[in-house]
Design a protein around this motif. Structure first.
Motif, PDB file in Angstrom:
ATOM      1  N   VAL A  85      -8.187  18.786 -26.822  1.00 16.72           N
ATOM      2  CA  VAL A  85      -6.957  19.215 -26.138  1.00 16.72           C
ATOM      3  C   VAL A  85      -6.933  18.686 -24.705  1.00 16.72           C
ATOM      4  N   VAL A  86      -8.048  18.844 -23.996  1.00 17.32           N
ATOM      5  CA  VAL A  86      -8.116  18.413 -22.596  1.00 17.32           C
ATOM      6  C   VAL A  86      -8.013  16.894 -22.490  1.00 17.32           C
ATOM      7  N   ILE A  87      -8.664  16.161 -23.404  1.00 17.96           N
ATOM      8  CA  ILE A  87      -8.605  14.692 -23.373  1.00 17.96           C
ATOM      9  C   ILE A  87      -7.184  14.203 -23.645  1.00 17.96           C
ATOM     10  N   ILE A  88      -6.507  14.806 -24.617  1.00 15.92           N
ATOM     11  CA  ILE A  88      -5.113  14.426 -24.911  1.00 15.92           C
ATOM     12  C   ILE A  88      -4.224  14.711 -23.703  1.00 15.92           C
ATOM     13  N   PHE A  89      -4.407  15.874 -23.086  1.00 16.98           N
ATOM     14  CA  PHE A  89      -3.622  16.244 -21.901  1.00 16.98           C
ATOM     15  C   PHE A  89      -3.888  15.264 -20.758  1.00 16.98           C
ATOM     16  N   GLY A  90      -5.172  14.949 -20.514  1.00 17.61           N
ATOM     17  CA  GLY A  90      -5.534  14.014 -19.451  1.00 17.61           C
ATOM     18  C   GLY A  90      -5.016  12.614 -19.720  1.00 17.61           C
ATOM     19  N   ALA A  91      -5.076  12.176 -20.986  1.00 16.29           N
ATOM     20  CA  ALA A  91      -4.569  10.848 -21.342  1.00 16.29           C
ATOM     21  C   ALA A  91      -3.065  10.766 -21.124  1.00 16.29           C
ATOM     22  N   GLY A  92      -2.370  11.860 -21.458  1.00 19.06           N
ATOM     23  CA  GLY A  92      -0.925  11.907 -21.235  1.00 19.06           C
ATOM     24  C   GLY A  92      -0.577  11.804 -19.752  1.00 19.06           C
ATOM     25  N   LEU A  93      -1.317  12.546 -18.918  1.00 18.02           N
ATOM     26  CA  LEU A  93      -1.091  12.486 -17.471  1.00 18.02           C
ATOM     27  C   LEU A  93      -1.378  11.087 -16.928  1.00 18.02           C
ATOM     28  N   SER A  94      -2.473  10.492 -17.402  1.00 17.18           N
ATOM     29  CA  SER A  94      -2.847   9.142 -16.949  1.00 17.18           C
ATOM     30  C   SER A  94      -1.771   8.120 -17.324  1.00 17.18           C
ATOM     31  N   TYR A  95      -1.254   8.238 -18.529  1.00 17.17           N
ATOM     32  CA  TYR A  95      -0.202   7.313 -18.976  1.00 17.17           C
ATOM     33  C   TYR A  95       1.053   7.454 -18.114  1.00 17.17           C
ATOM     34  N   GLU A  96       1.435   8.697 -17.825  1.00 16.96           N
ATOM     35  CA  GLU A  96       2.616   8.931 -16.986  1.00 16.96           C
ATOM     36  C   GLU A  96       2.421   8.368 -15.575  1.00 16.96           C
ATOM     37  N   ILE A  97       1.229   8.566 -15.020  1.00 12.78           N
ATOM     38  CA  ILE A  97       0.933   8.054 -13.675  1.00 12.78           C
ATOM     39  C   ILE A  97       0.999   6.534 -13.667  1.00 12.78           C
ATOM     40  N   TYR A  98       0.454   5.912 -14.702  1.00 17.46           N
ATOM     41  CA  TYR A  98       0.462   4.449 -14.767  1.00 17.46           C
ATOM     42  C   TYR A  98       1.894   3.917 -14.909  1.00 17.46           C
ATOM     43  N   CYS A  99       2.691   4.569 -15.739  1.00 24.37           N
ATOM     44  CA  CYS A  99       4.072   4.125 -15.944  1.00 24.37           C
ATOM     45  C   CYS A  99       4.930   4.322 -14.695  1.00 24.37           C
ATOM     46  N   ARG A 100       4.629   5.344 -13.916  1.00 27.77           N
ATOM     47  CA  ARG A 100       5.417   5.662 -12.726  1.00 27.77           C
ATOM     48  C   ARG A 100       4.782   5.132 -11.441  1.00 27.77           C
ATOM     49  N   ARG A 101       3.799   4.260 -11.547  1.00 25.48           N
ATOM     50  CA  ARG A 101       3.079   3.767 -10.362  1.00 25.48           C
ATOM     51  C   ARG A 101       4.042   3.134  -9.366  1.00 25.48           C
ATOM     52  N   THR A 102       3.777   3.377  -8.115  1.00 25.95           N
ATOM     53  CA  THR A 102       4.614   2.837  -7.031  1.00 25.95           C
ATOM     54  C   THR A 102       4.019   1.569  -6.435  1.00 25.95           C
ATOM     55  N   CYS A 103       2.792   1.227  -6.841  1.00 28.49           N
ATOM     56  CA  CYS A 103       2.125   0.040  -6.317  1.00 28.49           C
ATOM     57  C   CYS A 103       1.765  -0.903  -7.472  1.00 28.49           C
ATOM     58  N   TYR A 104       1.970  -2.189  -7.238  1.00 27.82           N
ATOM     59  CA  TYR A 104       1.636  -3.215  -8.228  1.00 27.82           C
ATOM     60  C   TYR A 104       2.331  -2.947  -9.561  1.00 27.82           C
ATOM     61  N   ALA A 105       3.613  -2.625  -9.493  1.00 28.07           N
ATOM     62  CA  ALA A 105       4.359  -2.242 -10.691  1.00 28.07           C
ATOM     63  C   ALA A 105       4.462  -3.368 -11.716  1.00 28.07           C
ATOM     64  N   ARG A 106       4.468  -4.612 -11.241  1.00 29.38           N
ATOM     65  CA  ARG A 106       4.653  -5.735 -12.164  1.00 29.38           C
ATOM     66  C   ARG A 106       3.359  -6.522 -12.380  1.00 29.38           C
TER      67      ARG A 106
END
Length: 503
Positions: A85-106
């Motif tokens: 459960v914790v790994i799935i939750f953490g992976a979801g947060l990590s994916y969202e952070i990566y998709c919404r990154r404000t630096c080096y977006a491209r």
């Protein structure tokens, strides 16, 4: 049987559980702390307004304390499910952070990682050590009360003679954590002669003498239940800390700091040889007359007095670890090497533990033998290494989204090899803000007060509540309310900028 005898019998004569199960339970909080940090990074990016101190407290409590309570009680047989459960939750947060990154977006992932490895850190302190000490304190606080309730698995209670119970880790982990930040490691006693240093060390133990004597008087006067074979008739945890402090202070005057591991190995090996080839083991188990007598100071407290040798070795191992981890390092890639070496050492020690328990002797908290010392150090290193890895991942999340600041984590600072404008923006916004309230920082700041508060409230609850016949729902309610109250008091002290010290 009286109520006191029933409670003493309830926590006695247990054989512990597997080393693997305890390790699984120990490393889960490290993953929860990482998820907490990722959630804070994402929420700071999505919502411009900062959280109130109440919201921050509830987030910290939910991610640090609640998982510990459930892992030691109702979810004790579902730890792997908790991990999932914790790994799935953490992976979801990590994916969202990566998709919404404000630096080096491209920029592709490989190029981002290359730039991240060149980032420098503000490494005045190591967050992983603070988190380690807090996890151990919170784990101990939960366990000392939960053990009196039926919902606490008996395999997690302290093993009577041989074996590894979850509660057996508490004292060893506390001593290891204290050693990592002891004055010798932090180079506080750098001026003056060795005699002056020894005098300061002696002075620093007087609060422990007061606390140890106070606990002894109170326990005996109110007839509170005791686990006799844990320390003995009069001995307690505070007296162990005093003796360990005095022994290790003398050793650190004689031997250089970077040879602490040699001293630790020497003590444990010589102590194990004494257990195997002299009457020392028989003395610990059966007393001087061989029939379990408690007559005389040594017989009455033989477990507590003699086990200080093993705990002194654990302390010296903690000193060695602290002196290595607290070295100044400025780059992420240096900390990746530290985490790798710490985890590799832990794995090596676990292998040595397996060989030792098969061929020599099983771990015994009561004697603090060689296997016990190796188990404690290996468990501490696996937890510390997991926390270091979590800090590195969290730093990467903060690298992707500028202007975020997670309490009790590294701050990223400018590195000559990356874009100057971006690197300055990593900390500019965070530095303008006031320090963020944080339960981890609060507990680390007043660790001894938290421990004392937990002991006092545990005693009061045992005197007021019939723990032996409590339902699961009632026990969970009491445990969470007990931890909530203790944590809130410590948190408020931190908000008031107060550090309670006796010396």
């Amino acid at each position: 049987m009286s109520q006191k005898q029933m409670k003493e019998a309830f926590v006695s004569n247990h054989n512990g559980t597997s080393v693997l199960e305890i390790t699984e339970g120990l490393c889960l909080p490290a993953l929860c702390i990482l998820c907490r940090g990722l959630l804070i990074v994402l929420s700071q990016h999505l919502y411009s307004s900062s959280h109130t101190w109440r919201t921050r407290f509830f987030i910290d409590f939910a991610f640090l304390i609640v998982p510990l309570v459930t892992t030691l009680t109702i979810f004790s047989t579902f730890v792997l499910l908790e991990y999932l459960v914790v790994i799935i939750f953490g992976a979801g947060l990590s994916y969202e952070i990566y998709c919404r990154r404000t630096c080096y977006a491209r920029m592709p992932v490989q190029k981002i990682l290359e730039k991240f490895l060149k980032v420098s850190l503000e490494s005045e302190y190591v967050p992983a050590i603070s988190c380690f000490r807090v996890i151990n304190s919170a784990f101990t606080a939960v366990a000392i009360l939960a053990v009196d309730f039926p919902l606490f698995p008996r395999r997690f209670a302290k093993a009577e003679l041989y074996g590894t119970g979850a509660m057996d880790f508490g004292v060893g982990g506390f001593i290891f954590g204290t050693a990592m930040v002891c004055p010798e490691v932090r180079r506080i006693y750098t001026k003056g002669s060795r005699l002056c240093y020894l005098r300061k060390s002696l002075y620093s133990v007087w609060p422990l003498v007061f606390l140890g004597m106070g606990r002894l008087v109170i326990i005996k006067s109110i007839g509170y239940q005791e686990h006799l074979t844990e320390y003995g008739v009069h001995w307690n945890f505070f007296f162990t800390l005093i003796v360990v402090k005095l022994i290790t202070s003398l050793l650190l005057i004689i031997f250089p700091l970077n040879k602490s591991w040699v001293v630790a190995v020497s003590i444990t090996v010589l102590y194990q040889l004494a257990l195997d080839f002299t009457p020392l083991k028989r003395l610990i188990l059966y007393g001087t007359d061989g029939s379990g007598t408690r007559v005389g100071l040594l017989n009455a407290n033989r477990e507590g007095i003699i086990s200080t040798l093993g705990y002194s070795a654990i302390h010296m191992a903690g000193v060695q670890t602290g002196s290595y981890v607290l070295k100044k390092r400025s780059h992420i890639k240096d900390w990746i090497k530290v985490a790798y070496r710490v985890l590799l050492t832990a794995i090596g020690l676990f292998i040595a533990l397996y060989i030792l328990q098969v061929n020599v002797e099983v771990a015994s908290r009561r004697m603090a033998n060689l296997a016990f010392c190796i188990w404690i150090v290996a468990s501490c290193l696996i937890l510390l290494g997991s926390l270091l890895l979590g800090d590195i991942i969290l730093s990467f999340a903060q690298f992707l989204i500028k202007g975020t600041a997670v309490p009790c984590s590294w701050k990223l600072i400018q590195s000559p090899g990356i874009n100057k404008k971006h690197s300055e923006s990593l900390v500019s916004e965070a530095e303008r803000k006031e320090p963020i309230p944080c339960l981890i920082t609060a507990m680390n700041r007043n660790q001894l007060i938290f421990f004392l508060l937990s002991n006092v409230t545990t005693g009061l609850i045992n005197l007021l509540v019939d723990t032996l016949h409590s339902s699961t729902l009632w026990a969970l309610l009491v445990l969470n309310l007990y931890m909530f109250t203790n944590c809130l008091i410590i948190y408020v002290l931190h908000l008031q900028d107060k550090t309670v010290k006796f010396w």
